[in-house]
Design a protein around this motif. Structure first.
Motif, PDB file in Angstrom:
ATOM      1  N   LEU A  83      21.508  16.954 142.978  1.00 35.15           N
ATOM      2  CA  LEU A  83      21.225  18.395 142.918  1.00 35.15           C
ATOM      3  C   LEU A  83      22.217  19.083 143.842  1.00 35.15           C
ATOM      4  O   LEU A  83      22.381  18.677 145.003  1.00 35.15           O
ATOM      5  N   PHE A 104      23.004  18.464 138.752  1.00 36.75           N
ATOM      6  CA  PHE A 104      22.213  19.649 138.428  1.00 36.75           C
ATOM      7  C   PHE A 104      22.634  20.693 139.446  1.00 36.75           C
ATOM      8  O   PHE A 104      22.409  20.513 140.637  1.00 36.75           O
ATOM      9  N   MET A 106      22.995  24.730 140.902  1.00 36.37           N
ATOM     10  CA  MET A 106      22.344  26.044 140.897  1.00 36.37           C
ATOM     11  C   MET A 106      23.203  27.072 141.621  1.00 36.37           C
ATOM     12  O   MET A 106      23.755  26.786 142.676  1.00 36.37           O
ATOM     13  N   ARG A 131      22.131  26.112 136.263  1.00 35.12           N
ATOM     14  CA  ARG A 131      21.025  27.060 136.306  1.00 35.12           C
ATOM     15  C   ARG A 131      21.391  28.200 137.247  1.00 35.12           C
ATOM     16  O   ARG A 131      21.909  27.948 138.342  1.00 35.12           O
ATOM     17  N   GLY A 135      18.369  28.828 144.769  1.00 36.88           N
ATOM     18  CA  GLY A 135      18.170  27.383 144.877  1.00 36.88           C
ATOM     19  C   GLY A 135      17.187  26.943 145.950  1.00 36.88           C
ATOM     20  O   GLY A 135      16.948  25.739 146.099  1.00 36.88           O
ATOM     21  N   TRP A 139      15.129  22.370 141.910  1.00 39.67           N
ATOM     22  CA  TRP A 139      15.027  22.351 140.433  1.00 39.67           C
ATOM     23  C   TRP A 139      14.036  21.237 140.099  1.00 39.67           C
ATOM     24  O   TRP A 139      14.405  20.090 139.893  1.00 39.67           O
ATOM     25  N   LYS A 140      12.758  21.666 140.082  1.00 40.45           N
ATOM     26  CA  LYS A 140      11.648  20.721 140.046  1.00 40.45           C
ATOM     27  C   LYS A 140      11.607  19.840 138.787  1.00 40.45           C
ATOM     28  O   LYS A 140      11.296  18.654 138.851  1.00 40.45           O
ATOM     29  N   GLU A 141      11.955  20.456 137.650  1.00 41.78           N
ATOM     30  CA  GLU A 141      11.839  19.751 136.371  1.00 41.78           C
ATOM     31  C   GLU A 141      12.604  18.431 136.341  1.00 41.78           C
ATOM     32  O   GLU A 141      12.219  17.501 135.640  1.00 41.78           O
ATOM     33  N   HIS A 142      13.707  18.358 137.050  1.00 38.42           N
ATOM     34  CA  HIS A 142      14.536  17.146 137.002  1.00 38.42           C
ATOM     35  C   HIS A 142      14.397  16.280 138.247  1.00 38.42           C
ATOM     36  O   HIS A 142      15.068  15.258 138.371  1.00 38.42           O
ATOM     37  N   GLN A 164      12.139  17.161 146.995  1.00 39.59           N
ATOM     38  CA  GLN A 164      12.762  16.735 145.733  1.00 39.59           C
ATOM     39  C   GLN A 164      13.769  15.586 145.889  1.00 39.59           C
ATOM     40  O   GLN A 164      14.458  15.229 144.944  1.00 39.59           O
TER      41      GLN A 164
END
Ligand code: SAH
Length: 209
Positions: A83, A104, A106, A131, A135, A139-142, A164
């Motif tokens: 991330l 990922f 941001m 995205r 930040g 980015w919780k989804e991943h 995370q």
């Protein structure tokens, strides 16, 4: 172009290796990735200089040595998912993406987010996910991520980012207001180990509205 290849070689030898970065994969990535692609036309000649370069919207692309240091500190493996907070021009993103499975990234400023996405897609990266938002919450989804690279400075470590990270994961993050300390965090089962590395100056990590 031959000129840029030579400039990159000089940059790696004089700014990066000379200051003690020795991770072969990091050095190879810096030799390969065309930093001038990420630099605005008007500053092209400064692409390989030993300082940050303005990229518009009041932001900068980090000094090459800082990009190399942060990348080396993370001890990346090819299966890592990373991330990144603060896409900016996307140069650090490209360095990370050349060494790991997925990045990922941001970015809070829409103009920078969209131009970095366009540039990195044109450049042929298929393992970067973009995205545009604040930040601080990650980015919780991943999540969880093996590594987190923060390239804007918050006053304190955002707790969501620590949450995370996988156990055993690492994060590099500049902490402070005017000047900052670049911290290396390692998340363990019941605690987080924090090491101070060097003093740095990043743009502030701003809060979204
Ligand atoms: N790594 C970049 C340079 C980063 S400059 C590169 O290689 O080009 C830091 C970036 O962080 C800026 O683009 C800034 O807009 C962005 N930023 C600042 N606060 C942020 C936030 N809360 N969330 C996401 N991005 C942020």
């Amino acid at each position: 172009m031959q000129k840029w290849t030579e400039k990159r070689k000089e940059m790696v030898e004089q700014q990066i290796q000379a200051r003690g970065i020795s991770d072969k994969k990091v050095l190879e990535a810096l030799l390969k990735i065309e930093r001038h692609i990420f630099i605005p036309e008007g500053s092209l000649e400064e692409a390989y200089e030993d300082y940050p370069v303005p990229i518009g919207c009041g932001q900068t692309v980090s000094q090459p040595y800082i990009v190399a240091l942060m990348t080396e500190l993370l001890q990346l493996s090819k299966n890592d998912r990373v991330l990144e907070i603060g896409t900016g021009a996307g140069y650090q993103t490209a360095v990370l993406a050349s060494l790991v499975k997925e990045v990922f990234t941001m970015e809070i400023i829409p103009e920078l987010a969209s131009s970095a996405e366009k540039r990195l897609k044109e450049y042929g990266y298929h393992n970067i996910f973009f995205r545009c938002c604040d930040g601080h919450a990650g980015w919780k989804e991943h999540a969880p991520y093996e590594k987190i690279c923060v390239t804007a400075a918050p006053a304190e470590i955002p707790s969501s980012l620590v949450e995370q990270l996988v156990v055993g994961g690492k994060m590099v993050i500049p902490i402070g207001t005017w000047t900052q300390e670049l911290l290396l965090l390692e998340k363990q089962e019941h605690r987080v180990i924090t090491k101070e590395t060097i003093g740095v100056r990043f743009v502030p990590m701003v809060k979204g509205k």
